[in-house]
Design a protein around this motif. Sequence first.
Motif, PDB file in Angstrom:
ATOM      1  N   LEU A  15       0.850  -1.196   0.000  1.00  0.00           N
ATOM      2  CA  LEU A  15       0.000   0.000   0.000  1.00  0.00           C
ATOM      3  C   LEU A  15       0.886   1.248   0.000  1.00  0.00           C
ATOM      4  O   LEU A  15       0.994   1.940   1.011  1.00  0.00           O
ATOM      5  N   ASP A  16       1.551   1.499  -1.130  1.00  0.00           N
ATOM      6  CA  ASP A  16       2.451   2.658  -1.197  1.00  0.00           C
ATOM      7  C   ASP A  16       1.670   3.899  -1.613  1.00  0.00           C
ATOM      8  O   ASP A  16       1.785   4.381  -2.742  1.00  0.00           O
ATOM      9  N   TYR A  17       0.862   4.392  -0.682  1.00  0.00           N
ATOM     10  CA  TYR A  17       0.042   5.577  -0.907  1.00  0.00           C
ATOM     11  C   TYR A  17       0.458   6.661   0.078  1.00  0.00           C
ATOM     12  O   TYR A  17       0.965   6.364   1.166  1.00  0.00           O
ATOM     13  N   LEU A 123      19.632  -4.326   1.095  1.00  0.00           N
ATOM     14  CA  LEU A 123      18.587  -3.668   0.301  1.00  0.00           C
ATOM     15  C   LEU A 123      18.828  -3.971  -1.169  1.00  0.00           C
ATOM     16  O   LEU A 123      19.977  -3.945  -1.632  1.00  0.00           O
ATOM     17  N   THR A 124      17.754  -4.240  -1.909  1.00  0.00           N
ATOM     18  CA  THR A 124      17.944  -4.595  -3.330  1.00  0.00           C
ATOM     19  C   THR A 124      18.409  -3.393  -4.150  1.00  0.00           C
ATOM     20  O   THR A 124      18.812  -3.547  -5.295  1.00  0.00           O
ATOM     21  N   SER A 125      18.377  -2.219  -3.557  1.00  0.00           N
ATOM     22  CA  SER A 125      18.895  -1.040  -4.256  1.00  0.00           C
ATOM     23  C   SER A 125      20.422  -0.952  -4.162  1.00  0.00           C
ATOM     24  O   SER A 125      21.025  -0.079  -4.772  1.00  0.00           O
ATOM     25  N   ILE A 184       8.620  -8.182  -7.984  1.00  0.00           N
ATOM     26  CA  ILE A 184       7.833  -9.132  -8.786  1.00  0.00           C
ATOM     27  C   ILE A 184       7.104  -8.357  -9.887  1.00  0.00           C
ATOM     28  O   ILE A 184       6.477  -7.329  -9.621  1.00  0.00           O
ATOM     29  N   ARG A 185       7.192  -8.875 -11.086  1.00  0.00           N
ATOM     30  CA  ARG A 185       6.497  -8.247 -12.200  1.00  0.00           C
ATOM     31  C   ARG A 185       5.853  -9.308 -13.093  1.00  0.00           C
ATOM     32  O   ARG A 185       6.559 -10.134 -13.667  1.00  0.00           O
ATOM     33  N   PRO A 186       4.494  -9.292 -13.187  1.00  0.00           N
ATOM     34  CA  PRO A 186       3.852 -10.173 -14.164  1.00  0.00           C
ATOM     35  C   PRO A 186       4.412  -9.852 -15.550  1.00  0.00           C
ATOM     36  O   PRO A 186       4.840  -8.716 -15.789  1.00  0.00           O
ATOM     37  N   ASP A 193      10.863   1.161 -11.376  1.00  0.00           N
ATOM     38  CA  ASP A 193      12.280   1.344 -10.999  1.00  0.00           C
ATOM     39  C   ASP A 193      12.929   0.033 -10.535  1.00  0.00           C
ATOM     40  O   ASP A 193      14.078   0.024 -10.109  1.00  0.00           O
ATOM     41  N   GLN A 194      12.210  -1.087 -10.585  1.00  0.00           N
ATOM     42  CA  GLN A 194      12.802  -2.356 -10.162  1.00  0.00           C
ATOM     43  C   GLN A 194      13.706  -2.863 -11.285  1.00  0.00           C
ATOM     44  O   GLN A 194      13.335  -2.817 -12.449  1.00  0.00           O
ATOM     45  N   LYS A 195      14.897  -3.323 -10.914  1.00  0.00           N
ATOM     46  CA  LYS A 195      15.834  -3.752 -11.958  1.00  0.00           C
ATOM     47  C   LYS A 195      15.842  -5.260 -12.130  1.00  0.00           C
ATOM     48  O   LYS A 195      15.714  -5.776 -13.217  1.00  0.00           O
ATOM     49  N   ILE A 213       3.809  -7.168  -3.916  1.00  0.00           N
ATOM     50  CA  ILE A 213       3.571  -6.530  -5.215  1.00  0.00           C
ATOM     51  C   ILE A 213       2.836  -5.209  -5.011  1.00  0.00           C
ATOM     52  O   ILE A 213       1.810  -5.158  -4.333  1.00  0.00           O
ATOM     53  N   GLY A 214       3.424  -4.149  -5.580  1.00  0.00           N
ATOM     54  CA  GLY A 214       2.822  -2.826  -5.440  1.00  0.00           C
ATOM     55  C   GLY A 214       2.209  -2.347  -6.733  1.00  0.00           C
ATOM     56  O   GLY A 214       1.061  -2.675  -7.060  1.00  0.00           O
ATOM     57  N   ARG A 215       2.999  -1.605  -7.511  1.00  0.00           N
ATOM     58  CA  ARG A 215       2.462  -0.894  -8.676  1.00  0.00           C
ATOM     59  C   ARG A 215       1.754  -1.750  -9.719  1.00  0.00           C
ATOM     60  O   ARG A 215       0.752  -1.276 -10.287  1.00  0.00           O
ATOM     61  N   PRO A 216       2.186  -3.003  -9.981  1.00  0.00           N
ATOM     62  CA  PRO A 216       1.420  -3.788 -10.961  1.00  0.00           C
ATOM     63  C   PRO A 216      -0.038  -3.981 -10.542  1.00  0.00           C
ATOM     64  O   PRO A 216      -0.897  -4.277 -11.373  1.00  0.00           O
TER      65      PRO A 216
HETATM   66  O1  C5P Z   1       5.587  -1.290  -6.753  1.00  0.00           O
HETATM   67  P1  C5P Z   1       6.492  -2.447  -6.416  1.00  0.00           P
HETATM   68  O2  C5P Z   1       5.896  -3.798  -6.730  1.00  0.00           O
HETATM   69  O3  C5P Z   1       7.881  -2.257  -6.976  1.00  0.00           O
HETATM   70  O4  C5P Z   1       6.592  -2.365  -4.820  1.00  0.00           O
HETATM   71  C1  C5P Z   1       7.465  -3.188  -4.092  1.00  0.00           C
HETATM   72  C2  C5P Z   1       7.371  -2.865  -2.631  1.00  0.00           C
HETATM   73  O5  C5P Z   1       8.356  -3.633  -1.947  1.00  0.00           O
HETATM   74  C3  C5P Z   1       7.637  -1.420  -2.264  1.00  0.00           C
HETATM   75  O6  C5P Z   1       6.812  -1.135  -1.115  1.00  0.00           O
HETATM   76  C4  C5P Z   1       9.081  -1.394  -1.874  1.00  0.00           C
HETATM   77  O7  C5P Z   1       9.371  -0.407  -0.936  1.00  0.00           O
HETATM   78  C5  C5P Z   1       9.233  -2.776  -1.243  1.00  0.00           C
HETATM   79  N1  C5P Z   1      10.589  -3.328  -1.232  1.00  0.00           N
HETATM   80  C6  C5P Z   1      11.360  -3.480  -2.377  1.00  0.00           C
HETATM   81  N2  C5P Z   1      12.625  -3.985  -2.271  1.00  0.00           N
HETATM   82  C7  C5P Z   1      13.096  -4.357  -1.087  1.00  0.00           C
HETATM   83  C8  C5P Z   1      12.326  -4.236   0.074  1.00  0.00           C
HETATM   84  C9  C5P Z   1      11.049  -3.702  -0.054  1.00  0.00           C
HETATM   85  O8  C5P Z   1      10.917  -3.170  -3.484  1.00  0.00           O
HETATM   86  N3  C5P Z   1      14.308  -4.886  -1.012  1.00  0.00           N
END
Ligand code: C5P
Length: 237
Positions: A15-17, A123-125, A184-186, A193-195, A213-216
């Motif tokens: 719930l990224d609102y 962190l995956t970033s 996760i992306r269908p 921005d997920q790589k 799963i958020g934005r999808p």
């Molecule tokens: O929109 P999306 O599906 O990319 O959202 C993924 C969610 O998982 C977001 O809330 C993001 O902050 C969270 N998250 C992530 N990577 C991590 C830990 C949490 O994308 N390593």
Amino acid sequence: MTVHERSDPRLIVALDYPDAESALGLVDRLDPAACRLKVGKTLFTAAGPALVKTLARRGFAIFLDLKYHDIPDTVANACSAAAALGVWMINVHALGGRVMMQAAREALAREKQPPKLTAVTVLTSMAAKDLAELGISGSPMEVVARLARLAQSCGLDGVVCSPQETRQLREECGAGFCLVTPGIRPAHAGRNDQKRVMTPRAAMESGADYLVIGRPITRAPDPLVALQEINREIGLK
Ligand code: C5P
């Protein structure tokens, strides 16, 4: 037994609102038997414990994703406060170390209905060069595996990890260790921005227990249809 325990939904909707009103706009259309919900730092900072309690009262299993990382006593007290909100899962940063994770575990052991306790590893970033700059040796996968083993030895229930890491972590940490994967992306969805992404089915097949799963879903033309399609893809109705 609660509705989510009976149906055991594997999908956690992020719930990224920015506020309670927009989050509830989606939640009003969701069924606790079909998904769990994740409340992270943005929504929690904006809408606070009141919204979390509202969601829990509606029967949803809630992952309170606040990634605690502080001195052991502070983290232990934060975990107890989170447990009082009636959430299903909370998390800490494994980089807070053994004493901090054990303090969190012990605090929850005193609760009547303790939430599952998971740890964020890397962190995956973050990439290899970010770890090296911090003086952390090893590839991201090696560091993730090291921190996951540490979390497991502190009695944590699982870790949050990238879908690329689930297969190795499942082998190293065994069947009972909970693996929660974002990224996760269908197949039909954009990456945003997920790589390093994986489809819902591939992530489940690689050993994930729960998919965040958020934005999808939240940005789909019809979020409910998007959610149902993902549940069908992973073999849940
Ligand atoms: O929109 P999306 O599906 O990319 O959202 C993924 C969610 O998982 C977001 O809330 C993001 O902050 C969270 N998250 C992530 N990577 C991590 C830990 C949490 O994308 N390593």
